[in-house]
Write a protein that holds these residues in place. Structure first.
Motif, PDB file in Angstrom:
ATOM      1  N   ALA A  20      18.027-100.408  85.200  1.00 20.49           N
ATOM      2  CA  ALA A  20      16.634 -99.971  85.065  1.00 20.49           C
ATOM      3  C   ALA A  20      16.521 -98.927  83.962  1.00 20.49           C
ATOM      4  O   ALA A  20      17.286 -97.958  83.935  1.00 20.49           O
ATOM      5  CB  ALA A  20      16.127 -99.384  86.378  1.00 20.49           C
ATOM      6  N   ARG A  21      15.586 -99.161  83.065  1.00 17.57           N
ATOM      7  CA  ARG A  21      15.289 -98.182  82.026  1.00 17.57           C
ATOM      8  C   ARG A  21      14.082 -97.364  82.450  1.00 17.57           C
ATOM      9  O   ARG A  21      13.159 -97.875  83.083  1.00 17.57           O
ATOM     10  CB  ARG A  21      14.998 -98.880  80.693  1.00 17.57           C
ATOM     11  CG  ARG A  21      14.984 -97.939  79.506  1.00 17.57           C
ATOM     12  CD  ARG A  21      14.799 -98.685  78.194  1.00 17.57           C
ATOM     13  NE  ARG A  21      13.424 -99.069  77.950  1.00 17.57           N
ATOM     14  CZ  ARG A  21      12.484 -98.245  77.499  1.00 17.57           C
ATOM     15  NH1 ARG A  21      12.774 -96.973  77.255  1.00 17.57           N
ATOM     16  NH2 ARG A  21      11.264 -98.676  77.281  1.00 17.57           N
ATOM     17  N   ALA A  22      14.087 -96.090  82.113  1.00 18.99           N
ATOM     18  CA  ALA A  22      12.939 -95.226  82.381  1.00 18.99           C
ATOM     19  C   ALA A  22      12.882 -94.148  81.306  1.00 18.99           C
ATOM     20  O   ALA A  22      13.904 -93.807  80.703  1.00 18.99           O
ATOM     21  CB  ALA A  22      13.037 -94.582  83.757  1.00 18.99           C
ATOM     22  N   GLU A  23      11.690 -93.664  81.057  1.00 21.15           N
ATOM     23  CA  GLU A  23      11.522 -92.547  80.138  1.00 21.15           C
ATOM     24  C   GLU A  23      11.306 -91.295  80.975  1.00 21.15           C
ATOM     25  O   GLU A  23      10.355 -91.204  81.746  1.00 21.15           O
ATOM     26  CB  GLU A  23      10.333 -92.809  79.219  1.00 21.15           C
ATOM     27  CG  GLU A  23      10.545 -94.035  78.344  1.00 21.15           C
ATOM     28  CD  GLU A  23       9.303 -94.404  77.564  1.00 21.15           C
ATOM     29  OE1 GLU A  23       8.430 -93.533  77.387  1.00 21.15           O
ATOM     30  OE2 GLU A  23       9.198 -95.566  77.140  1.00 21.15           O
ATOM     31  N   CYS A  24      12.215 -90.337  80.824  1.00 20.59           N
ATOM     32  CA  CYS A  24      12.193 -89.129  81.643  1.00 20.59           C
ATOM     33  C   CYS A  24      12.172 -87.900  80.727  1.00 20.59           C
ATOM     34  O   CYS A  24      13.225 -87.276  80.487  1.00 20.59           O
ATOM     35  CB  CYS A  24      13.401 -89.083  82.564  1.00 20.59           C
ATOM     36  SG  CYS A  24      13.594 -90.534  83.626  1.00 20.59           S
ATOM     37  N   PRO A  25      11.007 -87.546  80.164  1.00 23.40           N
ATOM     38  CA  PRO A  25      10.940 -86.420  79.235  1.00 23.40           C
ATOM     39  C   PRO A  25      11.450 -85.129  79.868  1.00 23.40           C
ATOM     40  O   PRO A  25      11.171 -84.831  81.026  1.00 23.40           O
ATOM     41  CB  PRO A  25       9.437 -86.315  78.922  1.00 23.40           C
ATOM     42  CG  PRO A  25       8.884 -87.669  79.240  1.00 23.40           C
ATOM     43  CD  PRO A  25       9.701 -88.179  80.380  1.00 23.40           C
ATOM     44  N   GLY A  26      12.222 -84.391  79.089  1.00 20.97           N
ATOM     45  CA  GLY A  26      12.722 -83.116  79.572  1.00 20.97           C
ATOM     46  C   GLY A  26      13.997 -83.211  80.381  1.00 20.97           C
ATOM     47  O   GLY A  26      14.547 -82.197  80.800  1.00 20.97           O
ATOM     48  N   GLY A  27      14.486 -84.438  80.601  1.00 21.79           N
ATOM     49  CA  GLY A  27      15.713 -84.597  81.352  1.00 21.79           C
ATOM     50  C   GLY A  27      16.939 -84.278  80.516  1.00 21.79           C
ATOM     51  O   GLY A  27      16.867 -84.101  79.300  1.00 21.79           O
ATOM     52  N   LEU A  83      13.598-103.786  83.482  1.00 19.72           N
ATOM     53  CA  LEU A  83      14.619-104.047  84.482  1.00 19.72           C
ATOM     54  C   LEU A  83      15.482-105.227  84.047  1.00 19.72           C
ATOM     55  O   LEU A  83      15.037-106.084  83.287  1.00 19.72           O
ATOM     56  CB  LEU A  83      13.986-104.424  85.829  1.00 19.72           C
ATOM     57  CG  LEU A  83      13.235-103.358  86.608  1.00 19.72           C
ATOM     58  CD1 LEU A  83      12.525-104.003  87.794  1.00 19.72           C
ATOM     59  CD2 LEU A  83      14.175-102.268  87.080  1.00 19.72           C
ATOM     60  N   ALA A  84      16.703-105.293  84.571  1.00 23.84           N
ATOM     61  CA  ALA A  84      17.554-106.467  84.398  1.00 23.84           C
ATOM     62  C   ALA A  84      18.405-106.607  85.654  1.00 23.84           C
ATOM     63  O   ALA A  84      19.078-105.666  86.061  1.00 23.84           O
ATOM     64  CB  ALA A  84      18.436-106.332  83.158  1.00 23.84           C
TER      65      ALA A  84
END
Length: 417
Positions: free
Chosen positions: A400-407, A389-390
């Motif tokens: 906000a960073r997130a890892e969203c596989p398949g997106g 987050l920042a």
């Protein structure tokens, strides 16, 4: 309790299994082990105005694969002028996946647009990722792994982009006289932007590690100071994350596994001065619990710490605890494993990027006065993992960073308002 030196190991800080905060693909491989992370997303030495309250919606998103589809977004930090900077690094440790860029991210119409892109060190994350920090004058510093000269492992390199400069300077982190070059590291930038305080890790045998604290000159990579963790334990004590100490030096989130079985383990807050010497006694975050695992934390200008923890071994009980003057004041259940936490300047709201219990990633807003979760914004509702987050310098938005596989987007960065 006995000190680490009493264990009789070849190096008293040698450890079994504990790692630093997980980043990207490695997080899926380590199971219940926790790495440092570091929240590297704040502007060093900056004071933010009163918070804007809960963040309740996604106002924009940006796919950083449009900048470089061979690199991955690993970290994001706020800048003093109200924008952000993202760090993209390599991932597979192969020739076509080594490198990094620092990307200026400019607020625009409730979202973000790409500004200046600056090439950095030849980072080759291999799941180790990287971190980015911003000093109060706008100087940008990054830390990450590069392939060692013999190709057999990794070294750490510091990327320095002074305020107003168009090109970076890169320096390898100097070797420790006894341990050689570190394999991994997480840190926090001093308020003046000249020193990176870091928790460094060396693999001395297969799955056996040494953890030390260091102060690194960001211009040269030299170790200004290097010290053991200096926490008494009958097991192992590992620094998971660092934050700046209001009176100078750093505060460390230390996981003290009090016996070799791992059954007795607790998160502690330990203060160090600028020379990395302990200040006062370690503070147990949850002294009445026999097992709790620190995940991430933030230290406010008045010395209050906000700590996210996992309290049970099966991972179902996650809490956010406020600690002031050595005492836990407010605690609340949070809806999943925390990966990063930031707090507004008023100390009223904490924002937690977490992996949801029912899968996916979300950012929760916690009212620290009442201990209530007052908002929870879903970033990805299928598979997904929370990340960094920042908080904007004026407190008006949250990246906000997130890892969203398949997106649909390979490297999504979300902006919340």
């Amino acid at each position: 309790m006995a000190s680490p030196a009493a264990e009789g190991a070849e190096d008293p800080t040698a450890q079994e299994a504990p790692h630093m905060r997980p980043t990207r693909s490695r997080a899926a491989l380590i199971g219940s082990a926790v790495l440092v992370a570091g929240c590297s997303s704040t502007v060093a030495g900056s004071a933010q105005p009163a918070g804007a309250g809960p963040f309740t919606e996604i106002t924009g998103r940006l796919d950083l694969a449009t900048v470089d589809d061979t690199l991955d977004l690993y970290d994001v930090a706020a800048t003093p002028d109200g924008s952000y900077v993202g760090l993209l690094t390599g991932n597979l440790g192969t020739a076509n996946r080594q490198g990094s860029v620092l990307v200026e991210l400019l607020p625009s119409g409730g979202g973000l647009t790409v500004g200046r892109v600056t090439e950095g060190a030849a980072y080759a994350g291999d799941g180790l990722g990287g971190e980015v920090y911003v000093a109060a004058d706008g100087t940008v510093v990054a830390l990450g792994p590069v392939v060692s000269a013999d190709g057999a492992g990794f070294d750490l390199a510091v990327t320095l982009l002074p305020a107003g400069a168009e090109q970076v300077d890169v320096a390898l982190v100097a070797p420790d006289p006894d341990l050689g070059t570190p394999d991994e590291g997480t840190g926090v930038l001093s308020a003046d932007g000249t020193t990176l305080y870091a928790s460094l890790r060396w693999e001395v045998e297969v799955d056996r590690y040494v953890n030390r604290l260091a102060a690194i000159d960001v211009a040269t990579g030299e170790l200004v100071a290097s010290e053991q963790v200096q926490v008494e334990t009958d097991g192992v004590a590992v620094v998971y994350e660092l934050a700046l100490r209001p009176d100078g030096g750093v505060v460390a989130l230390v996981q003290n596994t009090r016996d070799r079985t791992g059954a007795e383990s607790g998160a502690q807050l330990v203060e160090y001065d600028a020379d990395l010497q302990p200040v006062g006694d370690p503070v147990e975050v949850l002294p009445d619990e026999s097992y709790d695992l620190g995940e991430t934390f933030e230290v406010l200008p008045d010395g209050t710490a906000v700590v996210a923890l996992r309290v049970d071994e099966d991972g179902a009980d996650h809490r956010l605890v406020t600690v002031r003057d050595g005492e836990a004041l407010v605690g609340t259940a949070i809806p999943g494993k925390a990966w990063d936490v930031v707090v507004d300047a008023a100390g009223r709201h904490a924002y937690v990027n977490h992996t949801r219990e029912e899968n996916g990633a979300a950012v929760a807003t916690v009212d620290l006065t009442t201990g209530e979760v007052v908002a929870d914004v879903v970033l990805c509702d299928g598979l997904g993992t929370g990340a960094e987050l920042a908080l904007a310098a004026d407190g008006s938005s949250l990246a906000a960073r997130a890892e969203c596989p398949g997106g649909a987007e390979a490297d999504p960065l979300f902006l919340l308002g």
